[in-house]
Write an enzyme that holds these catalytic residues in place. Structure first.
Site, PDB file in Angstrom:
ATOM      1  CG  HIS A   1      17.387  50.869  -1.354  1.00 43.06           C
ATOM      2  ND1 HIS A   1      17.495  52.083  -1.062  1.00 43.06           N
ATOM      3  CD2 HIS A   1      16.852  50.065  -0.469  1.00 43.06           C
ATOM      4  CE1 HIS A   1      17.350  52.073   0.289  1.00 43.06           C
ATOM      5  NE2 HIS A   1      17.237  50.914   0.702  1.00 43.06           N
TER       6      HIS A   1
ATOM      7  CG  ASN B   1      18.560  55.279  -3.310  1.00 45.87           C
ATOM      8  OD1 ASN B   1      17.947  54.204  -2.639  1.00 45.87           O
ATOM      9  ND2 ASN B   1      17.735  55.444  -4.533  1.00 45.87           N
TER      10      ASN B   1
ATOM     11  CG  HIS C   1      17.600  44.738   8.475  1.00 48.25           C
ATOM     12  ND1 HIS C   1      16.579  45.600   8.762  1.00 48.25           N
ATOM     13  CD2 HIS C   1      17.978  45.290   7.143  1.00 48.25           C
ATOM     14  CE1 HIS C   1      16.363  46.523   7.857  1.00 48.25           C
ATOM     15  NE2 HIS C   1      17.189  46.082   6.588  1.00 48.25           N
TER      16      HIS C   1
END
Ligand code: HEM
Length: 356
Positions: A92, A122, A222
């Site tokens: 991010h 976020n 992930h």
């Protein structure tokens, strides 16, 4: 690895593509409220990439990587979620304004200027990621004051956590300066959404200088961590306006997810693991799961459904070493997005949450 659940020994008996009942029962054990498993809980990347180097601090702070590693290994023991938390934090950071630690800035009390951290996309970044960088920076400042950027510490810590969770150890290039801009309004258009199609994902990744291969390989992060129900709820009840569940979810997984994530009125703290087979190990099970319709987000499963990305998913599902090698390379590429060099473009913050 030590985790606060009765899970790790059982998990080792599952294969990556298994969708057996026992997998799902373990999966249910792993659906936890996010507060239960730890003590605490860019329109703009068009600047040219600047040269970073592995030995950037060889003279000015030769012990840097050991210092960071002493913090990350301790944090990992105390709170294993620090690993997914920090890897996501790095992603991010890099996608909004480049890898410049702009994500770590906090708003001044009473200020109306919202920073990246305050943006909706976020809000679920875990505190453990910020905490890791705060602690590492504090230690580094005692030995090498004013020398090392927060952005470099974040890049090193993310690599450490990949490795601590069982993933590859790759070299991290350094020399990033910390950014002077952090604006909440620049976040939404630069962070991918859970329901993105491959077309949308590619458009965004390409705009950062990342390829189709980078997209598939980096999504392999992930293999770790969890997502809140809201990020996959529409897949369970009303996929793309069909009033039906996503046909690309394994029926047993669908049933289990529906139990914990009701259509409406559910507990907004509930999370489910991305990798139902080995959620705390950095491995290549993520890809095998996609082949078995066990992807959690629509954007994950899309990588198997789309014919452009499927061959790579299949090849990474078969070959852990290939994934590990490619992941290190892709993290290096992601880690150099929008890197800033020099006082004209950046700063070296002492406290990562506050501009100089
Ligand atoms: C490809 C597009 C991507 C999408 C749409 C996406 C979306 C998401 C979403 C929705 C969550 C769950 C947040 C929550 O509910 O708390 C998440 C978690 C996570 N993402 Fe991604 N992500 C993407 C790519 C990446 C990349 C490139 C990385 C790192 C290289 C990454 C690392 C992670 C990690 C480690 C977590 C787990 C965080 C935790 O458990 O604290 N993601 N992502």
């Amino acid at each position: 690895m030590s985790v606060p659940y009765c899970f790790s020994s059982a998990s080792s008996s599952f294969s990556a593509s298994s969708s057996s009942f026992s997998t799902l029962s373990i999966f249910m054990l792993l659906i936890l409220s996010s507060s239960a498993f730890s003590s605490a809980k860019a329109s703009n990347i068009t600047r040219p990439r600047r040269q970073l180097s592995v030995d950037y601090y060889a003279k000015s702070c030769p012990q840097l990587e050991q210092l960071v590693s002493s913090v990350t290994s301790q944090q990992f023991k105390e709170a294993p979620v620090s690993s997914p938390a920090t890897i996501r934090l790095f992603f991010h950071d890099c996608f909004v304004e480049g890898c410049d630690a702009s994500i770590l800035i906090t708003s001044k009390p009473g200020s109306k200027n919202l920073v990246e951290k305050d943006a909706v996309d976020n809000k679920d970044l875990r505190e453990e990621g910020f905490e890791s960088i705060r602690k590492a920076k504090a230690l580094v400042e005692t030995k090498c004051p004013g020398v090392v950027s927060c952005a470099d510490i974040l890049a090193i810590a993310a690599r450490d956590y990949v490795h601590l969770a069982g993933g590859p150890y790759y070299q991290v290039t350094k020399g990033r300066w910390d950014g002077k801009i952090s604006m909440a309004s620049r976040v939404s258009s630069n962070i991918p959404k859970a329901n993105f199609t491959v077309e949308q994902l590619l458009k965004l990744f390409n705009s950062k200088g990342l390829s189709l291969e980078d997209l598939v390989v980096l999504s392999g992060a992930h293999t770790l961590g969890f997502a809140h129900c809201q990020n996959f709820l529409s897949r369970l009840y009303d996929f793309r306006g069909s009033k039906l569940p996503d046909p690309a979810i394994d029926p047993k997984l669908l049933k289990a997810l529906r139990m914990y994530c009701p259509h409406s009125g559910g507990n907004s703290d509930i999370v489910a693991p991305f990798d139902v087979t080995t959620p705390f190990s950095f491995d290549h099970a993520y890809y095998g799961n996609l082949e078995g319709k066990l992807g959690l987000l629509a954007s994950d499963q899309a990588l198997f459904l789309d014919t452009r990305t499927r061959p790579l998913v299949q090849s990474l599902a078969k070959d852990k070493q290939k994934f590990f090698q490619a992941f290190g390379v892709a993290m290096g590429k992601m880690g150099s997005i929008g890197a800033k060099r020099g006082i004209k473009h950046g700063e070296k913050r002492k406290d990562c949450s506050t501009h100089i």
